[in-house]
Every structure is written in structure tokens, then in C-alpha cells.
Design a protein around this motif. Sequence first.
Motif, short mmCIF file in Angstrom:
data_model
loop_
_atom_site.label_atom_id
_atom_site.label_comp_id
_atom_site.label_asym_id
_atom_site.label_seq_id
_atom_site.Cartn_x
_atom_site.Cartn_y
_atom_site.Cartn_z
N ASP A 199 22.76 -3.53 32.78
CA ASP A 199 24.04 -2.98 33.14
C ASP A 199 24.80 -2.50 31.81
O ASP A 199 25.70 -1.42 31.81
CB ASP A 199 24.93 -3.68 33.79
CG ASP A 199 24.23 -3.89 35.49
OD1 ASP A 199 23.41 -3.13 35.72
OD2 ASP A 199 24.65 -4.68 36.01
N ASP A 214 32.85 -10.05 25.90
CA ASP A 214 31.63 -9.45 26.79
C ASP A 214 30.57 -10.25 27.06
O ASP A 214 29.83 -10.05 27.96
CB ASP A 214 31.16 -7.89 26.40
CG ASP A 214 32.64 -7.12 26.35
OD1 ASP A 214 33.54 -7.21 27.25
OD2 ASP A 214 32.60 -6.00 25.29
N THR A 255 29.66 -15.27 30.05
CA THR A 255 28.87 -15.13 31.36
C THR A 255 29.95 -14.91 32.41
O THR A 255 31.07 -14.64 32.17
CB THR A 255 28.49 -16.62 32.00
OG1 THR A 255 29.25 -17.62 31.99
CG2 THR A 255 27.26 -16.93 30.94
N THR A 256 29.55 -14.16 33.46
CA THR A 256 30.34 -13.41 34.37
C THR A 256 31.24 -14.48 34.97
O THR A 256 32.45 -13.98 35.28
CB THR A 256 29.38 -12.84 35.70
OG1 THR A 256 28.63 -13.92 36.04
CG2 THR A 256 28.66 -11.71 34.92
N ASN A 312 30.12 -10.25 30.83
CA ASN A 312 29.00 -9.60 31.58
C ASN A 312 27.64 -10.02 31.51
O ASN A 312 26.87 -9.20 31.86
CB ASN A 312 29.37 -8.04 31.16
CG ASN A 312 30.49 -7.45 31.65
OD1 ASN A 312 30.93 -7.67 32.80
ND2 ASN A 312 31.06 -6.58 30.64
N THR A 333 24.77 -12.33 32.83
CA THR A 333 24.72 -12.75 34.20
C THR A 333 23.92 -14.19 34.15
O THR A 333 24.15 -15.08 34.91
CB THR A 333 24.02 -11.95 35.03
OG1 THR A 333 22.47 -11.72 34.24
CG2 THR A 333 24.78 -10.55 35.37
N GLY A 393 23.35 -8.05 30.98
CA GLY A 393 23.83 -7.80 32.16
C GLY A 393 22.92 -7.60 32.99
O GLY A 393 22.45 -6.27 33.79
N SER A 410 20.79 -9.42 36.20
CA SER A 410 20.71 -10.47 37.03
C SER A 410 19.56 -11.10 37.68
O SER A 410 19.51 -12.17 38.13
CB SER A 410 21.73 -10.15 38.62
OG SER A 410 21.17 -9.11 39.10
#
Length: 600
Positions: free
Chosen positions: A77, A108, A111-112, A117, A119, A173, A175
Motif C-alpha cells: 500500500d 510510518d 506497525t499499524t 503503516n 502490517t 503495508g 497484510s
Amino acid sequence: MILKRYLLLHTLLLTLFSIMHTIKYLPFKKISDSLNDFNRTLRNFNFLTISITKLFVLLVVSGLVTTNAVAQLPGYDFKKKITIHNTQVSGITDLTNFPVLISHIDADLKTTGNGGNVTNPNGYDIVFTASDGTTLLVFEMDNHEATTGEYIAWVIVPTVDYNDDTEIYIHYGNSSVSTNQSSASTWGSNYLGVWHMDDDPDGDVANSVKDATSNNNHGTPDGNMTSADLVPGKIGLAIDFDGTATVNEADIIITKDIDKLSNVITYSAWIWNTTPHEGSSDAGLIMSKNKTNSDTPYCLTMNKNNYAKTIIHNATANGNPIALNDTVWHYIVGRSDGTTLTLFVDGDSISSSTPGTWADNNESMAIGGSEDTPKYRPFKGKIDEARISNTAHSSDWIKTEYNSQNSPPTFYSMGVEELSTPLPVELVQFEATCQNETPTLTWTTASEINNDYFTIERSIDAVNFEPVSIVNGNGNSSTAIHYNWTDENPINGTVYYRLKQTDFNGVFEYHGVRTITCEQTNDIRIFPNPFKNNLTIQLSENTNYPKRVEVLNYLGKIVHAKIIENGVTTLVLEKYSAGTYFIKVSTKTTQVVERIIKRK
């Protein structure tokens, strides 16, 4: 005064051009907001303010403000461009398959769950590509901190350009990633061992100090080392060696017998020490393959005066008189090309000699001393990033290594975060035309992914857009789809339209601006224009009342409004400052917009 205004405006225009020159991807809304602020600054320059917007629109329409042309890495992403500065690359030739240190703390890259961002909780969804955005680069992840965004990796860049900046990308990013994407093949066959020295040496556990190559030349601590010996290093963590005078208790890391069949070799380490070593002239062995009174195939050492030395079969290159007990990390390299043995300190060649005839003593290689009973010439201080290679690296390579590892933020720069998800809609055509004095928009998509709908936005100044209609998308499609829309409530004069495409998860994208002038027949007169204090609006006898009149400033804000109940109406605008305004006369079905100028 006019000349001063012109010069200031000229400077602002140059700034605008500079900004546009550097932009490679920026949603039009953000650009519009910036232009909005820009126009506020210029609102007193009445004679040229309208041209600023027209100029900007021309740049957008002509393609001088463009989207990012770099291909997208599927599944990821986000991405950031990493620019390796050519001024940090030594020499006049490119470096091939060079290991670049990426050492960065970035919010950035949290982790989320920690506001970033990335994952995967271990950072496994972080990868690197070449400048095309899709060619994956081989790398080794050394460390990732989920809560802080600290990230350390070694990336093999196929060509590091000495003459121009080199660009690569970091992507994250994804997942779907659950396994480590880094590889031991980062360190090719020419590397016999790479020890990051960031493993816990507690308990002298066999093979606990890992070799990052595929050779598995792991090290075993010896000398009652503890977790307290794992300390902050030059790059991440390092191991602290006691160098005790009681040599039977000295801390060393013993690896396997790393055979070397010729005297072509490069070996290196970062060291930090403050206390003079005790004993003989070669008192503190950093890396060595020797025992007491035996021949020395190779070693890096510190003498009792804290000068670095390197030895190939008893031939020595000395670092005198550079003492290294200054509480600063230093990069020590020994290199033999078969003809010349050279010692480097912090990337610079210090001394050289002729290496002796090669002879392997079949002993283990040790870090921080020498394998013997009692232990021989132990090192006192910290050691980080120890390596051995069967290649005689060039002086430019060694200097560039030092630049890369000594100050990563100077060696490269990290760009802003960019969306790297494939665009949901591939737009191949978008036009605005006049059909029977009415604006009509047509556009064609070559493919669509999760396309929910299009929003048509309209503006009279190319800055302040408002939504006027929604056209449903077609979800997913791999064939061309044609769309059209007619403005049933048109504005007289020049109008700006843009498309906003929104997919099913709410992510949206803008698709440029189109300008059109469709002159509608109307029975409205607005005079005088320019005006000083009062403005008259005259309507035809066939007008349906009531009509609403709005006066907007150049920022699109309504500053005056009135309901018209008869054919001739005078607006008293004395209290407003001189400048450019827009007047809008509208009913439920029609509206007319004209630009007006108030004089001083």
C-alpha cells in the motif's frame, strides 16, 4: 510601487514553479489548498491575480503537474523513495552489488497497532525495489522496532552511481505477508562471514553469535559473557569485550576454521575503546586467526598504544601515529590484494606493506582475542559489524562503505510516503464540450477495480470546487466503458470541471481539470463593470422571480447576498475592498456567474 509589486509577484511565481517542478504526486485537492493560500497572499495584486489561477490550470491541463510514473509493486500500500547521494560515493567508477545500510527511525514504519503503516508485527512486509518500483532487491533485515519505527537493513544495490544519484524504493503495508522477506544471499559467495554482533552472548551458548551469510560460521562466546555485554553499538547493538588481564577469563567469540587459500582478502570491524591494552605490542586482537607463537594468516589488532595494525603472515601495516582511544567509533579495515597489504582507518588508507607468503594454520577464527589456553591478547572495548571477504575490495569501495555506515542520513535521503496501491480506474479519455450551449462531459475507462462512483465537481475559479453530480461506476471491468454527463444547471462563461473517482472502501482519486466556455443566452445585464461603489443588475421582463444574487470574493466566500424581486436592483458594495469578485444570479433551475472588478 507597481514595480515593487511586480518584483514580489515575480518571486512568488518562481517559487510556485519550483514547487511544481519537484512535485511528482500530489492530489489536486492538496494542490488547490496550497494555491488557495497562495492567492490570499496575492489578493492585493489586482492586476494579475486572475492570471495566477489560469496559469496554474494551464500547468495542470498541460501535464506539467503529473502523477507518479513509477510502477506499483502489487500488494503493497505504501512506498518511499530512497535517494543515494552520488557525493557520498567515492571514486570515478560505479560500485556493483554494493551493500547499502538503511538505518532509519520513521513513524510510518511503526506497525499499524502503533500508529504506523507496517502490517506485520516483525516488519516482514518491508521490502526494497529498484528505481522502476517493481524489481525486488536482495536485502537482509537486521532489526525492526514495532513501537518506534526503527529499521535497520542491508540492501544490495546492483549499481551505485558515482556520477548521479541512485534511487531505490522501500515498500511496506502488505497484510498478506507473514514470513521474513530478507535473505542470507544478501551476502554473496565472496563473503566468508558477516557478524552483526547484535546477539546476546549470555551463557557462552554454542553458535549463538550468528553469521549472516549462508556459510553458517556462527560464533560461540567464551569467557563467562553475560547479557550486560550486549550494548548499544555503531549500527544497532554491539558486544563489549572485557580484555581482562586475567587472560583465562577474557571474552572472545570463537568461530569455525575459516579457510583462506590465498592472501587476497578484506576483513573489517567497527571498534570503540578508551583504555590502553596491556601486554605485548599486539595487545588487543580485534579479529584473528592465530595462536601464541604460531604464524598469522590474518588479523586486525590494537597495540598497547591504541594504534591499529593489520598482519598477513607476519607482514604488518601499522596505524601509527593515529591513536584510537578517543571514545569514538572507528572503522578498521585490512586488505591484501596479493601484492600489497593496506590498513584503512575510517575509510582512509593509513599504511601499506608487502604481505608474507600465505600459510593456513588451520586454527579457528576469533573475534576479540585468540583461541588459546590461556587466552591470547584479548581486546578491551566494543566491536560491531565484523566481516571477512575473499575479495580485495577497492579503496573507493572501502571509503563508500565507511560513508554509508558512519552516517546513513547523510549517505541517503528518504522521501515522503506515497500510496503504491494500483489505481482502481485507468482513465484513457476525459473531455468537456459544448452541446447546444450546454457543457457536456465524456470520459472512458480502459479498466476498473472496485469502482464505486464518480463525482463531478465544478468551479468558476479553478480553486474552489463543489460537487454537482454523481455518476455510478461499474465496479470491476477489464473492457472499455464510456460515460457522459450534461450540466443541466450550467454557468455562463468559463467553467472548470474535474472528476473524482471513489472506490468501494472510500479511497478516492482526482482525474485532472477540464476548462470550457459555453455562452448561454440570457437577459441579464450587470453594469458598470468595473465599478466603484454601486452595481446595477437589470433583468428582462420575462424573468421569473424571486432570484437570489450572491457576491463572492476571489476565495469563493460569499460576502454579500440579496433576493431580487423586480427588474432593476442596485447593490451597494462600498464597504468592500478593491479587487476581483464574482456575482452569481440564480433560481432553482438556472444561474449566471460573471466576474466583476471593484475599483478603488
